[in-house]
Each structure stands twice: as structure tokens, then as C-alpha cells.
Design an enzyme around this catalytic site. Structure first.
Site, PDB file in Angstrom:
ATOM      1  N   THR A   1      -8.342   3.801   8.234  1.00  0.00           N
ATOM      2  CA  THR A   1      -9.554   2.907   8.125  1.00  0.00           C
ATOM      3  C   THR A   1      -9.806   2.143   9.543  1.00  0.00           C
ATOM      4  O   THR A   1      -8.749   1.660   9.833  1.00  0.00           O
ATOM      5  CB  THR A   1      -9.411   1.825   7.074  1.00  0.00           C
ATOM      6  OG1 THR A   1      -9.027   2.598   6.017  1.00  0.00           O
ATOM      7  CG2 THR A   1     -11.114   1.233   6.865  1.00  0.00           C
TER       8      THR A   1
ATOM      9  N   GLU B   1     -10.856  -9.347   2.846  1.00  0.00           N
ATOM     10  CA  GLU B   1      -9.652  -9.054   3.441  1.00  0.00           C
ATOM     11  C   GLU B   1      -9.989  -8.933   5.118  1.00  0.00           C
ATOM     12  O   GLU B   1     -10.917  -8.040   5.457  1.00  0.00           O
ATOM     13  CB  GLU B   1      -8.966  -7.840   3.008  1.00  0.00           C
ATOM     14  CG  GLU B   1      -7.777  -7.533   3.521  1.00  0.00           C
ATOM     15  CD  GLU B   1      -6.996  -6.244   2.823  1.00  0.00           C
ATOM     16  OE1 GLU B   1      -7.060  -5.896   1.797  1.00  0.00           O
ATOM     17  OE2 GLU B   1      -6.375  -5.449   3.740  1.00  0.00           O
TER      18      GLU B   1
ATOM     19  N   GLY C   1       1.190  -1.356   4.351  1.00  0.00           N
ATOM     20  CA  GLY C   1       1.473   0.077   4.104  1.00  0.00           C
ATOM     21  C   GLY C   1       2.359   0.712   4.944  1.00  0.00           C
ATOM     22  O   GLY C   1       3.788   0.822   4.948  1.00  0.00           O
TER      23      GLY C   1
ATOM     24  N   ARG D   1      -7.006  13.127   0.775  1.00  0.00           N
ATOM     25  CA  ARG D   1      -5.773  13.305   1.475  1.00  0.00           C
ATOM     26  C   ARG D   1      -4.490  12.665   1.144  1.00  0.00           C
ATOM     27  O   ARG D   1      -3.531  13.218   1.407  1.00  0.00           O
ATOM     28  CB  ARG D   1      -6.209  12.958   2.901  1.00  0.00           C
ATOM     29  CG  ARG D   1      -6.030  11.508   3.417  1.00  0.00           C
ATOM     30  CD  ARG D   1      -6.122  11.335   4.704  1.00  0.00           C
ATOM     31  NE  ARG D   1      -7.543  11.431   5.312  1.00  0.00           N
ATOM     32  CZ  ARG D   1      -8.244  10.682   6.218  1.00  0.00           C
ATOM     33  NH1 ARG D   1      -7.448  10.006   7.148  1.00  0.00           N
ATOM     34  NH2 ARG D   1      -9.528  11.169   6.674  1.00  0.00           N
TER      35      ARG D   1
ATOM     36  N   HIS E   1      -5.585   3.701  -2.017  1.00  0.00           N
ATOM     37  CA  HIS E   1      -6.926   3.879  -1.442  1.00  0.00           C
ATOM     38  C   HIS E   1      -7.203   5.468  -1.886  1.00  0.00           C
ATOM     39  O   HIS E   1      -6.494   6.398  -1.506  1.00  0.00           O
ATOM     40  CB  HIS E   1      -6.738   3.816   0.177  1.00  0.00           C
ATOM     41  CG  HIS E   1      -8.195   4.245   0.751  1.00  0.00           C
ATOM     42  ND1 HIS E   1      -8.391   4.063   2.190  1.00  0.00           N
ATOM     43  CD2 HIS E   1      -9.247   4.608   0.317  1.00  0.00           C
ATOM     44  CE1 HIS E   1      -9.757   4.377   2.565  1.00  0.00           C
ATOM     45  NE2 HIS E   1     -10.257   4.856   1.268  1.00  0.00           N
TER      46      HIS E   1
ATOM     47  N   HIS F   1      -3.959  -4.347   7.580  1.00  0.00           N
ATOM     48  CA  HIS F   1      -3.890  -3.371   8.518  1.00  0.00           C
ATOM     49  C   HIS F   1      -3.345  -3.502   9.844  1.00  0.00           C
ATOM     50  O   HIS F   1      -3.415  -4.195  10.515  1.00  0.00           O
ATOM     51  CB  HIS F   1      -5.595  -3.207   8.792  1.00  0.00           C
ATOM     52  CG  HIS F   1      -5.668  -1.410   9.146  1.00  0.00           C
ATOM     53  ND1 HIS F   1      -5.081  -1.018  10.347  1.00  0.00           N
ATOM     54  CD2 HIS F   1      -6.261  -0.669   8.535  1.00  0.00           C
ATOM     55  CE1 HIS F   1      -5.385   0.458  10.200  1.00  0.00           C
ATOM     56  NE2 HIS F   1      -6.131   0.661   8.953  1.00  0.00           N
TER      57      HIS F   1
ATOM     58  N   GLU G   1      -8.537   0.647  -3.645  1.00  0.00           N
ATOM     59  CA  GLU G   1      -9.376   0.428  -2.243  1.00  0.00           C
ATOM     60  C   GLU G   1     -10.147   1.694  -2.248  1.00  0.00           C
ATOM     61  O   GLU G   1      -9.865   2.914  -2.758  1.00  0.00           O
ATOM     62  CB  GLU G   1      -8.097   0.745  -0.928  1.00  0.00           C
ATOM     63  CG  GLU G   1      -8.499   0.047   0.400  1.00  0.00           C
ATOM     64  CD  GLU G   1      -7.610   0.202   1.208  1.00  0.00           C
ATOM     65  OE1 GLU G   1      -6.484  -0.044   1.023  1.00  0.00           O
ATOM     66  OE2 GLU G   1      -7.920   0.836   2.481  1.00  0.00           O
TER      67      GLU G   1
ATOM     68  N   ARG H   1      -9.323   8.160  -1.217  1.00  0.00           N
ATOM     69  CA  ARG H   1     -10.406   8.523  -0.256  1.00  0.00           C
ATOM     70  C   ARG H   1     -11.120   9.755  -0.876  1.00  0.00           C
ATOM     71  O   ARG H   1     -10.925  10.517  -1.803  1.00  0.00           O
ATOM     72  CB  ARG H   1      -9.649   9.013   1.064  1.00  0.00           C
ATOM     73  CG  ARG H   1      -8.797   7.965   1.847  1.00  0.00           C
ATOM     74  CD  ARG H   1      -8.375   8.442   3.029  1.00  0.00           C
ATOM     75  NE  ARG H   1      -9.579   8.433   4.061  1.00  0.00           N
ATOM     76  CZ  ARG H   1      -9.683   7.765   5.053  1.00  0.00           C
ATOM     77  NH1 ARG H   1      -8.943   6.511   5.171  1.00  0.00           N
ATOM     78  NH2 ARG H   1     -10.488   7.954   5.783  1.00  0.00           N
TER      79      ARG H   1
ATOM     80  N   ASN I   1       0.856  -1.108  -0.149  1.00  0.00           N
ATOM     81  CA  ASN I   1       0.122  -0.039   0.212  1.00  0.00           C
ATOM     82  C   ASN I   1       0.762   1.064  -0.109  1.00  0.00           C
ATOM     83  O   ASN I   1       1.694   1.438   0.970  1.00  0.00           O
ATOM     84  CB  ASN I   1      -0.828   0.194   1.164  1.00  0.00           C
ATOM     85  CG  ASN I   1      -1.858   1.059   1.393  1.00  0.00           C
ATOM     86  OD1 ASN I   1      -1.397   2.306   1.043  1.00  0.00           O
ATOM     87  ND2 ASN I   1      -3.072   1.049   1.697  1.00  0.00           N
TER      88      ASN I   1
ATOM     89  N   ASP J   1      -0.175   4.673  -0.176  1.00  0.00           N
ATOM     90  CA  ASP J   1      -0.932   5.751   0.118  1.00  0.00           C
ATOM     91  C   ASP J   1       0.226   6.756   0.530  1.00  0.00           C
ATOM     92  O   ASP J   1       0.015   7.890   0.611  1.00  0.00           O
ATOM     93  CB  ASP J   1      -1.957   5.461   1.140  1.00  0.00           C
ATOM     94  CG  ASP J   1      -3.026   4.819   0.594  1.00  0.00           C
ATOM     95  OD1 ASP J   1      -3.038   4.501  -0.814  1.00  0.00           O
ATOM     96  OD2 ASP J   1      -3.927   4.223   1.305  1.00  0.00           O
ATOM     97  N   HIS J   2       1.074   6.412   1.705  1.00  0.00           N
ATOM     98  CA  HIS J   2       1.649   7.363   2.632  1.00  0.00           C
ATOM     99  C   HIS J   2       2.772   8.008   1.860  1.00  0.00           C
ATOM    100  O   HIS J   2       3.560   8.782   2.318  1.00  0.00           O
ATOM    101  CB  HIS J   2       2.038   6.820   3.988  1.00  0.00           C
ATOM    102  CG  HIS J   2       0.767   6.524   4.561  1.00  0.00           C
ATOM    103  ND1 HIS J   2      -0.439   7.350   4.744  1.00  0.00           N
ATOM    104  CD2 HIS J   2       0.270   5.344   5.332  1.00  0.00           C
ATOM    105  CE1 HIS J   2      -1.329   6.763   5.473  1.00  0.00           C
ATOM    106  NE2 HIS J   2      -1.019   5.646   5.747  1.00  0.00           N
TER     107      HIS J   2
END
Ligand code: PXP
Length: 249
Positions: A103, A153, A218, A51, A45, A196, A72, A47, A9, A11-12
Site C-alpha cells: 500500500t 490509521e 507486519g 496475491r 489484507h 506501515h 484491510e 487484495r 499483519n 499477509d506475508h
């Protein structure tokens, strides 16, 4: 046991880029680096509040990588439209609240079955493999098998939090719930993934579950990448997953 896939993941990477408002670090570059380091898929993801990942990132990532993209998203009309345009390999439906930092819980499937079944059908018809991010809760997993999803998941956040906080009894209880959920989902014909909060210290017992086919990781790996680089951080996770899998045989 089949080989366990590792989805990264990214995202960050976008979170960090957006902190300055410029173009770096580039999530597409991170996706390519993860692929090069042996990732089996990339998860991002989109969102509602954008963000981290933005619409253009999702499209650029899908075009750049040759491994599957796992899109996602929340089960909203806007996201269905974007996913149908982007045509990702997989869609993972998650709950989303604006005020949350990440999440927080699993998707409410049991109380929303009719809407979700209608929501999932066109995405599935378009060729996406549909995954539902659910708590290790028998009612949610049972419901997931009725709405047209091919995958669940399992939300392993409560287990990972207990490991991170040194609450051994809670970790054992959460692991028991995840173990039962994986068996239940598999028996219902669902492919089982987990994600997660996974880190080097929490990954082994989850990787050892025979029904689990994919982990999505992630935040921990992005932090670890600051110290070891992304390829090194991913390789170490891969090694720990393979080791746990081999030990479980
Ligand atoms: N899987 C799902 C469905 C998620 O929502 C997230 C967090 O975005 C992850 C996996 C990855 O979690 P983490 O960043 O804590 O590894």
C-alpha cells in the site's frame, strides 16, 4: 496513558505460502501464534488480486482467533460483500493499485466523501469498526471525520522510510506531521492508529504519541521471525512499545 494495542499483519505468511503454491506456512497458524505471543489483534489484507491472503484464509482466521480481526481492504463492491459475510471486528479501508508492491499512499477521502459515506454506512451497521488509512494530512483527516469512520490509521511509511535511510531531518519533519495529525484526529473525535513500515528502530516515537491507541505491524516482524521466531519477534516489539509509552508519561 492507555495501553497501546499491537495488531499483527500476517499477509506475508500467505505471500511465502503462495510462492510454492502449497499449504505452508499457514497464515492461520501464524495468527494463532501471534495471539499466543500477546498480539491484541490480527490484520489481514484481502487484495483484489489475492496475491497473499485469500478469501478462505480470511474466514478461517476469523473463526480461529479469539482476538479482533481487522479486515484491510479496498473500498470496492466485491470487498464490501465479503466483509459483510465475514463480519470482522474492524474494517480498514486502504487505497489499492495492482502494480504496487505494498500500500503506497493514504486513502483519498477528501475528494471521495459522498461515495465513502455511503460505502461505510452498511459496514458500520453490520457492527464493524471502520478505520481509514490516511496520510498525515489535515485535509484527509478532517474529511475522515465527516464520512462515518470511527478510526483513522495514520500512514507512518514516510517517517519509517526516513528513519531506515538515515535521513534524520526528514524523519524529524515526518514525525512532526504525524504528531500534529494524531492530535487533530483525536480532537475531531476519531480513534488514532498508526502503521506501515514500523520496525524496532522506528517504533518508539510513534508509540509515545498519547493519542495513538493501536499500531499495525507486519513486514518487519515477519522478517524478524525468521531469526527469533514469531513469539520472540512480537515480544521484543511489545517491550519497545511499552518502554516508549512508559517513558512518555
Ligand atoms: N497498516 C496498513 C493499513 C497497511 O496497509 C499495512 C501494510 O499492509 C500495514 C499496516 C503494515 O505495514 P508493514 O507490513 O509495513 O508493517
Amino acid at each position: 496513558m492507555e495501553k497501546l494495542r499491537l495488531g499483527i499483519n500476517i499477509d506475508h505468511v500467505a505471500t511465502l505460502r503462495n510462492a510454492r503454491g502449497g499449504a505452508t506456512p499457514d497464515p492461520v497458524r501464524a495468527a494463532l501464534a501471534a495471539e499466543e505471543a500477546g498480539a491484541d489483534g490480527i490484520t489481514a489484507h484481502l487484495r483484489e488480486d489475492r496475491r497473499h491472503i485469500r478469501d478462505a484464509d480470511m474466514e478461517a482466521i476469523r473463526q480461529a482467533i479469539s482476538i479482533p480481526l481487522n479486515f484491510e481492504m479496498a473500498a470496492t463492491d466485491e470487498m464490501a460483500r465479503i466483509a459483510l459475510q465475514t463480519k470482522p471486528h474492524a474494517v480498514c479501508l486502504v487505497p489499492e493499485r495492482r502494480e504496487e508492491r505494498t500500500t503506497e499512499g493514504g486513502l483519498e477521502v477528501a475528494a471521495d466523501q459522498t461515495r465513502l459515506a455511503h460505502y461505510i454506512a452498511p459496514l458500520r451497521d453490520a457492527g464493524a469498526r471502520i478505520s481509514l488509512f490516511v496520510a498525515a494530512d489535515p485535509a484527509q483527516i478532517e474529511a475522515a471525520s465527516h464520512v462515518g469512520a470511527q478510526v483513522v490509521e495514520l500512514h507512518v511509511g514516510p517517517y519509517c522510510d526516513a528513519v531506515d535511510e538515515g535521513r534524520a531531518d526528514d524523519a524529524a519533519a515526518e514525525l512532526k506531521r504525524v504528531t500534529a495529525a494524531a492530535a487533530q484526529a483525536h480532537d475531531l473525535g476519531l480513534e488514532v492508529h498508526a502503521g506501515h513500515g514500523l520496525s524496532y528502530t522506528s517504533v518508539a516515537p510513534i508509540a509515545a504519541l498519547p493519542q495513538v491507541m493501536e499500531l499495525n505491524i507486519g513486514h518487519f516482524l515477519m522478517g524478524e521471525a525468521l531469526f527469533r521466531g514469531l513469539p520472540g519477534a512480537i515480544s521484543e516489539m511489545r517491550r519497545l512499545m511499552d518502554q516508549a509509552r512508559a517513558a512518555a508519561v
